[in-house]
Design an enzyme around this catalytic site. Sequence first.
Site, PDB file in Angstrom:
ATOM      1  CD  GLN A  47      40.753  35.115  53.116  1.00  0.00           C
ATOM      2  OE1 GLN A  47      40.470  36.158  52.276  1.00  0.00           O
ATOM      3  NE2 GLN A  47      41.373  35.375  54.682  1.00  0.00           N
ATOM      4  NE  ARG A 104      37.013  42.640  46.573  1.00  0.00           N
ATOM      5  CZ  ARG A 104      37.927  42.450  46.935  1.00  0.00           C
ATOM      6  NH1 ARG A 104      38.266  42.970  48.520  1.00  0.00           N
ATOM      7  NH2 ARG A 104      39.183  42.215  46.640  1.00  0.00           N
ATOM      8  CG  HIS A 150      41.496  37.568  47.387  1.00  0.00           C
ATOM      9  ND1 HIS A 150      40.609  38.567  47.628  1.00  0.00           N
ATOM     10  CD2 HIS A 150      42.281  37.339  48.514  1.00  0.00           C
ATOM     11  CE1 HIS A 150      40.976  38.895  48.918  1.00  0.00           C
ATOM     12  NE2 HIS A 150      41.988  38.289  49.556  1.00  0.00           N
ATOM     13  CG  ASN A 196      42.595  41.387  47.228  1.00  0.00           C
ATOM     14  OD1 ASN A 196      41.912  42.294  47.663  1.00  0.00           O
ATOM     15  ND2 ASN A 196      43.526  40.846  48.313  1.00  0.00           N
ATOM     16  CD  GLU A 197      45.098  43.298  50.435  1.00  0.00           C
ATOM     17  OE1 GLU A 197      45.815  42.302  50.616  1.00  0.00           O
ATOM     18  OE2 GLU A 197      44.398  43.927  51.075  1.00  0.00           O
ATOM     19  CG  ASN A 337      41.240  45.559  50.214  1.00  0.00           C
ATOM     20  OD1 ASN A 337      39.983  45.804  49.546  1.00  0.00           O
ATOM     21  ND2 ASN A 337      41.775  44.272  49.949  1.00  0.00           N
ATOM     22  CE1 TYR A 339      40.627  44.581  57.281  1.00  0.00           C
ATOM     23  CE2 TYR A 339      42.178  44.959  55.243  1.00  0.00           C
ATOM     24  CZ  TYR A 339      41.036  44.364  55.858  1.00  0.00           C
ATOM     25  OH  TYR A 339      40.417  43.303  55.311  1.00  0.00           O
ATOM     26  CD  GLU A 407      39.856  42.644  51.731  1.00  0.00           C
ATOM     27  OE1 GLU A 407      40.787  42.873  52.465  1.00  0.00           O
ATOM     28  OE2 GLU A 407      40.116  42.062  50.421  1.00  0.00           O
ATOM     29  CD1 TRP A 455      38.545  40.715  56.157  1.00  0.00           C
ATOM     30  CD2 TRP A 455      38.125  40.235  54.250  1.00  0.00           C
ATOM     31  NE1 TRP A 455      38.859  39.264  55.835  1.00  0.00           N
ATOM     32  CE2 TRP A 455      38.521  39.202  54.498  1.00  0.00           C
ATOM     33  CE3 TRP A 455      37.628  40.432  52.883  1.00  0.00           C
ATOM     34  CZ2 TRP A 455      39.031  37.929  53.713  1.00  0.00           C
ATOM     35  CZ3 TRP A 455      37.817  39.440  52.015  1.00  0.00           C
ATOM     36  CH2 TRP A 455      38.407  38.378  52.448  1.00  0.00           C
ATOM     37  CD  GLU A 462      43.553  37.257  58.006  1.00  0.00           C
ATOM     38  OE1 GLU A 462      42.458  37.035  57.330  1.00  0.00           O
ATOM     39  OE2 GLU A 462      44.456  38.132  57.760  1.00  0.00           O
ATOM     40  CD1 TRP A 463      44.923  35.995  54.323  1.00  0.00           C
ATOM     41  CD2 TRP A 463      45.220  34.365  52.779  1.00  0.00           C
ATOM     42  NE1 TRP A 463      44.157  36.191  53.135  1.00  0.00           N
ATOM     43  CE2 TRP A 463      43.970  35.249  52.221  1.00  0.00           C
ATOM     44  CE3 TRP A 463      45.063  33.247  52.020  1.00  0.00           C
ATOM     45  CZ2 TRP A 463      43.550  35.150  51.159  1.00  0.00           C
ATOM     46  CZ3 TRP A 463      44.700  32.913  50.738  1.00  0.00           C
ATOM     47  CH2 TRP A 463      43.682  33.738  50.137  1.00  0.00           C
TER      48      TRP A 463
HETATM   49  C1  PNW Z   1      43.683  41.491  53.292  1.00  0.00           C
HETATM   50  N1  PNW Z   1      48.201  45.252  55.634  1.00  0.00           N
HETATM   51  O1  PNW Z   1      44.998  41.264  53.685  1.00  0.00           O
HETATM   52  C2  PNW Z   1      43.145  40.466  52.215  1.00  0.00           C
HETATM   53  O2  PNW Z   1      42.764  40.911  51.230  1.00  0.00           O
HETATM   54  C3  PNW Z   1      42.204  39.356  53.009  1.00  0.00           C
HETATM   55  O3  PNW Z   1      42.171  38.412  52.337  1.00  0.00           O
HETATM   56  C4  PNW Z   1      42.446  39.281  54.345  1.00  0.00           C
HETATM   57  O4  PNW Z   1      41.730  38.299  55.147  1.00  0.00           O
HETATM   58  C5  PNW Z   1      42.295  40.410  54.897  1.00  0.00           C
HETATM   59  O5  PNW Z   1      43.036  41.773  54.477  1.00  0.00           O
HETATM   60  C6  PNW Z   1      42.690  40.601  56.605  1.00  0.00           C
HETATM   61  O6  PNW Z   1      44.030  40.619  56.761  1.00  0.00           O
HETATM   62  C7  PNW Z   1      45.587  42.347  54.209  1.00  0.00           C
HETATM   63  O7  PNW Z   1      49.341  45.276  55.348  1.00  0.00           O
HETATM   64  C8  PNW Z   1      47.092  42.504  53.881  1.00  0.00           C
HETATM   65  O8  PNW Z   1      47.699  46.049  56.460  1.00  0.00           O
HETATM   66  C9  PNW Z   1      47.611  43.478  54.197  1.00  0.00           C
HETATM   67  C10 PNW Z   1      47.559  44.058  55.078  1.00  0.00           C
HETATM   68  C11 PNW Z   1      46.273  44.293  55.711  1.00  0.00           C
HETATM   69  C12 PNW Z   1      45.288  43.127  55.268  1.00  0.00           C
END
Ligand code: PNW
Length: 510
Positions: A47, A104, A150, A196-197, A337, A339, A407, A455, A462-463
Amino acid sequence: MAQEASMFSANDLVAANHSSLAGGDLEVKELPLPLDFDWGAATAAYQIEGGASQDGKGKSIWDTYTHLEPSRTNGQNADVACDHYNLMPQDVELMSSLEMGVYRFSISWSRIIPLGGRDDPVNEQGIAFYSNLIDQLLARNIEPVVTLYHWDVPQALYDRYGALLNTDEFRADFERYARLCFSHFGDRVKKWVTFNEPYIIAIFGHLNGTLAPGHCAERGNNTKNEPWRVGHTLILSHASVVQIYASEFRPTQKGSISIVLNGHFYEPFDTSNPADVEAAETRMIFYIGWFGDTIFLGKDYPPEMREYLGARLPQFTEDERELLRRTAPINAFYGMNHYSTKYARALPDPPAEDDWTRNIEEGSVNSKGEEIGPASAMAWLRIAPEGFRKLMNWVWNRYRLPIIITENGCPCPGEDDVERAKDDSFRQRYIGLYLDAISRAIYEDGVKVQGYYVWSLMDNFEWSAGFGPRFGVVHVDYETLVRTPKNSAYYLRDTFKRRRTVVGSQKQAT
Ligand code: PNW
């Protein structure tokens, strides 16, 4: 079906418009945090780095995915991104000026082993880059926390055997890669994250296809089985590398290792409907328990998953069960992580053949028409600090491991306008409220939380959504590559000063 497919899509950008909220009081209280609480920022190699083929770097599946025609990443790629590969000293200086204590970042596997495999040559220039980064961080008292993977597996491994779809091959190659990292960097890196995830790698990469390698039913992939095979590979590769670290490196290097799991918190769509109440809990088990129970408890997959998925879920051999049992207690922390929060609703209709949720739909609005919280620049990401607090409690009660928030952050509505970008009050409020939730989890609920990594350090790729959503606390002008701290960067610096001087350390407080 669940709405996750749009999670990373640029079309998902919204202007906040919320009539009725379920979130309650959303005023920042600036509640205290322990004196020894760590804070810093997180990034990932693909990223931010750029330097896509510089100094001998090999291709990863993301280099391929972002150059597909027609584009599946909003017409954009991260060949240059923030050019962190060339501007790294400046970025370390920036973190230091913002008084961050932790950074990180992830290592790009194909930068240090261009073809990725256990018998493939090592790229010394790649090793030198990370070694230099670590030295520069330590010189400024910033702790490096390193993620091995990642999302950017070397393309050559995908070409050879389908990467994560071949458990034995991937595991052996990942072991060699991890050993190389421990032996070159482990004298200075004391916190390691393997993956990661894993949920996102399995589901987004191998079911709905919104992330590389982009497998999905429409492209003829076997989405009924692939995600569970990928999950199995990740769990066993993690356990092997934990074992290797503990037996070969930890005795002299004295660091710690674990994994980072993401997950929403789920509230029932209709609290008066027992099926929805159960759906909320089930969704967490299928999302987090999938990896948490095997990795942290050393158990089989959760019984709810075995029952629903049957033969789609791979079996562990007796040796593998033993490996999981032995390595579970070595994981030193739960990397979280997080959100946002969502509503979970039990669907009455028969599920799709490749259903991965036990037929549960997720959304941001409940049965009363209330939104879970104000929307950020991405529709799925809403301010919902109470769900965050509940998730920390859920994880603590299930795994009893100290939690590190590896994150957390958001993109602000209207942030594409540079002037407005710096005055990011939406983000400051989001961060302020989520830090209050951590304080409550620690002091009111008795949960151990050790640190917070925002984060992200700076706006980045952003992917699938490309450069649209901006998650940085530092603004990046992608034309000039100039970095400018947003107000949230200063807010973080100052709020941790205020919050951490109020009370003693967590160890004394709990
Ligand atoms: C993370 N969800 O992805 C990643 O680790 C980062 O690389 C990414 O940029 C960041 O969050 C923001 O999107 C996510 O399902 C994957 O809620 C899934 C979710 C959230 C974030």
